[in-house]
Every structure is written in structure tokens, then in C-alpha cells.
Enzyme design. Sequence first.
Site, PDB file in Angstrom:
ATOM      1  N   GLU A  30     -25.572 -15.053 -20.581  1.00 54.96           N
ATOM      2  CA  GLU A  30     -25.645 -14.577 -19.197  1.00 54.96           C
ATOM      3  C   GLU A  30     -24.539 -13.585 -18.882  1.00 54.96           C
ATOM      4  O   GLU A  30     -24.776 -12.541 -18.295  1.00 54.96           O
ATOM      5  CB  GLU A  30     -25.591 -15.762 -18.227  1.00 54.96           C
ATOM      6  CG  GLU A  30     -25.699 -15.345 -16.773  1.00 54.96           C
ATOM      7  CD  GLU A  30     -25.727 -16.504 -15.806  1.00 54.96           C
ATOM      8  OE1 GLU A  30     -25.536 -16.266 -14.592  1.00 54.96           O
ATOM      9  OE2 GLU A  30     -25.934 -17.657 -16.236  1.00 54.96           O
ATOM     10  N   ARG A  57     -21.520 -26.008  -8.411  1.00 49.26           N
ATOM     11  CA  ARG A  57     -22.706 -26.840  -8.666  1.00 49.26           C
ATOM     12  C   ARG A  57     -22.297 -28.279  -8.990  1.00 49.26           C
ATOM     13  O   ARG A  57     -22.968 -29.231  -8.603  1.00 49.26           O
ATOM     14  CB  ARG A  57     -23.558 -26.259  -9.791  1.00 49.26           C
ATOM     15  CG  ARG A  57     -24.841 -27.033 -10.049  1.00 49.26           C
ATOM     16  CD  ARG A  57     -25.787 -26.315 -10.974  1.00 49.26           C
ATOM     17  NE  ARG A  57     -26.513 -25.234 -10.323  1.00 49.26           N
ATOM     18  CZ  ARG A  57     -27.653 -25.390  -9.657  1.00 49.26           C
ATOM     19  NH1 ARG A  57     -28.187 -26.596  -9.524  1.00 49.26           N
ATOM     20  NH2 ARG A  57     -28.253 -24.354  -9.119  1.00 49.26           N
ATOM     21  N   ALA A 115     -30.528 -20.344 -13.984  1.00 45.19           N
ATOM     22  CA  ALA A 115     -30.738 -21.239 -12.842  1.00 45.19           C
ATOM     23  C   ALA A 115     -32.144 -21.829 -12.775  1.00 45.19           C
ATOM     24  O   ALA A 115     -32.513 -22.439 -11.776  1.00 45.19           O
ATOM     25  CB  ALA A 115     -30.407 -20.531 -11.522  1.00 45.19           C
ATOM     26  N   GLU A 120     -33.575 -26.562 -16.635  1.00 43.59           N
ATOM     27  CA  GLU A 120     -32.330 -27.319 -16.589  1.00 43.59           C
ATOM     28  C   GLU A 120     -32.467 -28.771 -16.137  1.00 43.59           C
ATOM     29  O   GLU A 120     -31.776 -29.649 -16.683  1.00 43.59           O
ATOM     30  CB  GLU A 120     -31.325 -26.598 -15.683  1.00 43.59           C
ATOM     31  CG  GLU A 120     -30.857 -25.277 -16.242  1.00 43.59           C
ATOM     32  CD  GLU A 120     -30.031 -24.493 -15.242  1.00 43.59           C
ATOM     33  OE1 GLU A 120     -28.811 -24.376 -15.450  1.00 43.59           O
ATOM     34  OE2 GLU A 120     -30.596 -24.012 -14.248  1.00 43.59           O
TER      35      GLU A 120
END
Length: 848
Positions: free
Chosen positions: A320, A398, A597, A783
Site C-alpha cells: 500500500e 483502528r 480496507a 479483512e
Amino acid sequence: AMLDKAYKYLEEDLPLDQDAPGGMIQYRRSLTTSFFFKFYFFVLNELHKKGENVEAVPDKYKSILDSQLDRGSSSSTQKFELDESKAPVHTPQVHQGAFKQVSGEAIYTSDIDIDRGLYGVFVKSSKAHAKILSVDPSEALEVDGVEAYISADDIVGENDCSVIPQDRGFEQLFATEEVYFVGQPIGVIVATSQNIALEASNLVKVEYEELPHILTIKEAIEQEAFFPNPHFVESGNVEESFANCEHVIEGEMEVGGQEHFYLEPQNSYVIPGEGNEIKVYSSTQNPTKTQVIVSRVLDIPNNKVVVAVKRLGGGFGGKETRSCFIAAACSVCAFKLRKPVHMILERCEDMSMTGLRHPFVGKYKVGFNSDGNIQALDIKLYNNAGFSLDLSESVMDRALFHVENTYNIPNVKAIGYVCRTNTASNTAFRGFGGPQSMIICETYIDQIAQELNKQPEEIRKINFYKENDKTHYNQVLNDVHIDRLWDELYESSEYQQRTQDVEEFNKNNRWKKRGISMVPVKFGMSFTAKFLNQAGALVHVYVDGSVLVTHGATEMGQGVYTKITQIAAHAFGIDIDKVYISETSTDKVPNTSPTAASVQADMNGMAVLNACNKINDRLQPYRDNNPNASFPELVHMAYFDRVNLSANGFYRTPDIGYEWDKPMDQRGNMPFNYFCWGSACCETEVDVLTGDFHIIRTDILMDVGKSLNPHIDIGQVEGAFIQGLGWCTLEQLVWFSNGKQFTTGPGTYKIPCANDVPLDFRVSLLSRADNKRAVHSSKGVGEPPFFLSASAFFANKKAIYAARKEYEKENISGFFDLYSPSTCERIRVACKDQFTDQFNNNSNIEHI
């Protein structure tokens, strides 16, 4: 007495120094006597079978004779709801690249032919923290085939590869005055072949003046080496609640990092064009950020840089942001030499340079009542960022959002400290801080259960969120499926009967123990950075009725191209083979968000649908006048009427937002668009004498909304579980005290293999769970299932509890610390018996 003497002789004859390479001294020494113990009973059993006058192996010890190698083959079951009313959406479809991948025809970045091209290899720091006194590439430049040594002096723009504003001016592409971790790039050797460049890179002489370094979270805490402005979340009144609770516990949990170990290492291929144009082929999840950083180091505008991605051989978050500096370095080389340049990291380079999943430490205080209802949580989280901030603050955010997993805790105080250390900058990884936070949560659930002499599953169920409950960050929960998921899995997994079977097995076996555990998950779906929740698309319809789609998501094996192809085919009412996605490229769709995500099918699917709807609106008059015409016929009519058959689409996730820099009551109350829910039941068997374990059966029930493609979604659930299994039970990262990473390849770092797949693997998708907040009522899937692997971790811990209860020498029943990953070494030492006590010394390997 004979055995006791043998144990003593083995201890004397097989010494192992506390500083021996590899560490794990207590474990390795205890194995000598444990294996001898096994061997003794094997010989005893063989003699007894031959009629010799020896005693039989006691029934309770017979499991010693079973071989872990004879585990049998794995079997699997997949269950999902089939709805063909919107085909090809909601139906199983083959992954678009599957046949090309298995036949070897699929093209990856490193497969692109180089015509008169060159290869680059980084010159890397050998020190964890030091001043650079001098760099001498002269010996390397004398090697035949070496074209150049490229350093900061060759950068025409900024020597800056930072991906966030907080790192601007600090994270250099090529270090000039100071290095901050072993493996930091100092320059690049460019040569006519990879091998020549690799050989010559080791000949560049760098002189250093070493400086003090920090490697672990523990060291960072001691020295208060934190990035500024730690984020926090508060709800209710924690201190007042503690005063009124019937029980209060405190504890600490350490959670290790994880290497991404994608099959395709980080690599880039850059072709200089005319003038200052440049074309970048990169194995990246983030074409736009790559474009921005290449533009920065070359001092050219973004519109002169095209970044194209055909597919990735895996990413998992590791590509990423940490792919960007490789593309930037490769671009500097190509720009300087005016030739194509390819850079492909060796596995050992990749593992030591590009960052890992963040290690975490959680220090918690929890208040609860005698019935198990949790009233208050005060938790401090620490993550190891590495040398730069990168995404570590967002990862911590998160984690703070997930400190309570699926449980309604009315009073919460959570703060997250991001630690600066001298390791490679840690980065995104599937789950993005959520799994680390949730395994800490499930650890205090386990401790509560031990305190109250209850099962953790009982504590979990009575604390579940209900419809319209509020989280500690004030988001109202809708479509809360956890009770239904839990109850359905409890029945389908036969949890109650199997728990009794496990207890019976443990009663009859001293040296093999089993555990069974159920674990839930709640995972928020959106980028926590609001601006990233947007996507664009470009759809072309050609005169033969075929459709070309381009969008912002990259294909890295997760099947996003396939899902979006299904969406476009359904929108136009055509067969899926009439829709094609060639690549993701910044000159087709600009300003894309990273493929991360787990929301790329959500966002890019909606953007593609938006573009398709625009074209459909233009075709509608022709449909009205020609109701029996085929799609190619309609397109043909529109073309001759000079109708635009191309459209761009756009989508931004509505309503969401959370602003950390404001007071709690002004931050907003919707950081997530929706939540995914799931639960897993896992039964494991542990060899008490070695710590080895295998999974007997795993049942997973996952909420993915109304699945766009059940085959792909189930594959994601299965893959996430196995990767998560590596994270929490197998994959331990180790560094030497000088900052050099020990685990830099498969020889020292063990990822899951076929032998680690559950013997019986059952995955089901929750039915009747439509999600009104995403495309075609679906949900993201990449995820959320990852954390369900913690069911294996806690099943192993239950097996250890059973083993510890049988140790007669001392009373060791009750809660104990088991850090993640629960490797065979940690399991063996935690089981405790006369063999581990014989070598009761701490290991020299620190877990960070």
C-alpha cells in the site's frame, strides 16, 4: 530413578549457552528430555508387543505413541445461499485470472521483457542507527556490467519518499547523513543483470559512526520514544465505574508482528519516455501514491507519470505504501540513465526493508460484576511504528476503534501510543490494527472467565452488542447479527457435545490435550481517513457490444476484477465474458484510493455501476423503441446516432466521518459505513511434550451481506483464517540485538503450510443478511475473517489449561499469560512439567 538419572545425564551432556543463536533455550533443552521420555515409552511398547516381561504403557500415556505426521488429509465444506435472480451478480463465478495463473500465462511486473534494460539493487545500511561518514562505490563501479551508482546526488527533485505529511522532510529516498534501521536505502547499483548488480552492491563501502538504537516496544516505553499527540477515545466514566464494580482485573498482552510474505516480491519496472515523461509498472496497491512520489523525486507534474498495474502476486497491505520508495528509486535510475530499469527485491531484502504487521502491547484494567457483565475498560495500547510514522497512526486508530470487539462496554477509556524504533517502518497488513486490538480484548475476556470460574464463551455471549447499541466512539449499530451468528454456529458446530468430548479426551490422556473455543468478530468497514472513501471508474462500450472497464482498484488475487466484471455485466444485461478489465492505470482513472480496507468492491463497484447507469440512460430510448433488440444492436443504433458510449463514474461513501483532533462530542459518530460480523469454532490438539499442535476441526459462519460471488468470498474467508493462523500461532519475528533481522526467509520464518489446514474445515456464509449500505446488498470480506483465527489461539490455550491442571508439583491452575504468536515453543513452556522445570531459564529472544 533410572529415568531421572537419564534426564540428568542429558542435561549435562547437551548443554546450550543462554546466548546460543536462535534463542528459545528452555524449550530446546527441554526437548532433549521430552524426546527421550517419548522414546522410552515407544521402546517399552515395542517390547511389550513382543511379549517381553515389561510393564505395558499406561492407557493415559498411550497418546505419546501417536505420530503427528499421520494426521490424515483435510476435508472441507462450504455452504452459501444461491440467488440467480440477478445473475451474474450473487452467483459463483470463476476468478477472472484463475486459468492464466495456474497455467503460468498471467503477466506480472517482473515478467515484462526488458529491451536494452538494466537492473537496480539497493545499497543498504548495515547499522540500526548511525551517522554516515562516507560512501565509496569505486570498487563496485569497476565490476564488469555495472553502469552506475545512483545516490541522493542524482535526484533532481526532492529526496523524500514519505507517504504522509508528518514524515515530510524526514523519510529520505536515499539516506544522506543518518540511517535509522538496518536495510535503509543509501543508493542503488545499476547493472546489466540482477546478479551483477547484487554482487556489486555488496562492494560499496560505507563508514558509520554508530548511535544508540531502540528495537522493542518495551525499550520505547522506557525511553518514552513516542510519536507526538497520541489519540484517545472515551465514553462514560471509567473511574466511577471501577469503584462500583464487584471485580477489577489488570493485565498485559503482547502481540507479535507478521511478515506479509506475498508470493511476488516488491518490484518495479520503469521506462523513460520522450522529454520528461515516464511509465511505471509497479507491483503496488497504490498507483496514485506511487505517481505522487515519483513526481516528487523527479520534479515533474503528475500528468507526466503513468503508473500501471496489471496484477499483483499478493499484497495484504504490504504494497500500500512501502512499494512506493522502490518505484521512486527505480524511476530516479531510469530518468538519470535514460534506459528502462527493473528493480526486484530478493526475499531477504523484502522482509528486512519493507515493514511488517505492527507488534502491539496492550495494558488493560477491566471492571465487571459476578455475572460476567463488563462495566468498564481502561486500556493503553502501544504499537511499534518503526523508524517513520507511515500508516502507524491510522493503524492505531483502528485498534482504538476495536478494543471492545463485539462487546457493549458502557465505560471505556482507550489511548494509543505509537512507538518510534530503529526498525523498518511497519505498515498496513490485513486487519490494519483491528486483530491486534481484538486479541488483547479476548485475552481480558479469558482472564474474566478464569476469575469467575466460567467459560469464556459464556462471558462473550452475555456482553454482546444488541441492535441500536452505541459503541464507545458513539456510532449507533444497525443490523447487528452477532447473536444469530453465534447461536447458529453453536448448534451447527455441535459445540456443547464436542466440549464434553474434549473434557473426556483430556481426562484420559496425559501428554496430548485438546481445546475447543468459540470467538466472535465485529469489523468496521471504511477507511478511517475520510478522504480515501472515494472511487472513480471509466467504462467504454464498443460497437460490437463488448465492454472495457477501468477503475481504481488493483487486482492482487482477491477477485475484485471478477466482482466488478459481474456488476458491469448485470448492469448491461450481458454475459460476463463480454466485459473485460485490462489493468489499473493512473492515465485512465486519476486520484485513486489504495486497494485496501476491504471496501474496493464496495466503492469501485458503485463507481462502475454509476458509469454503466449513465450509458444505460443514453441507451434507454433505443430500448423503448426496440424492445427485442440485443445489446450489440442497441449499441450499434446509438453509435450511428452519434451517442457517447463512454462514461466515467464516481462514488463517495455517504455520511461517514470521524475527526480525532476535536473533543469527543464534536468528532462525529460514524467512522464506519457498516460492520461485518462473524464467529468461529476451533478444536485443536496439543502435544504437551513438544508444543506441536494441529487443528481437528474449524467451523466459520461469516456475514458478508448478500455475496457478490460466494466462491470468491468463501475463498477469502478460508485464506484469511489460514493467514491469521500464521499470525497468532506460528510466525514469530526475531531480531539480533544489533538491529539486524534474523527472520528474513522461509528457513527461519515459518508460514502456514498444507499440514496446518484444519482436518475438517467448514465455512458458511450467513443467509438473509442483506446490507443496504453497499453495492447489490453485499459486504466486504478481505479483512474481517482474519481475526477468527484467534479461535485456534484460544483453543490451544484451553488445552494448555488442561495440561497445567495435571502438574502435581505446584498449583498453577488459573489465568496465565500466553503471548501471540502461541508458537510450539511457547505452548511447550506454558504447559509446565518436570521437563520444563529442569531448564527453567528465560530465553534470550525478545518478542516485539
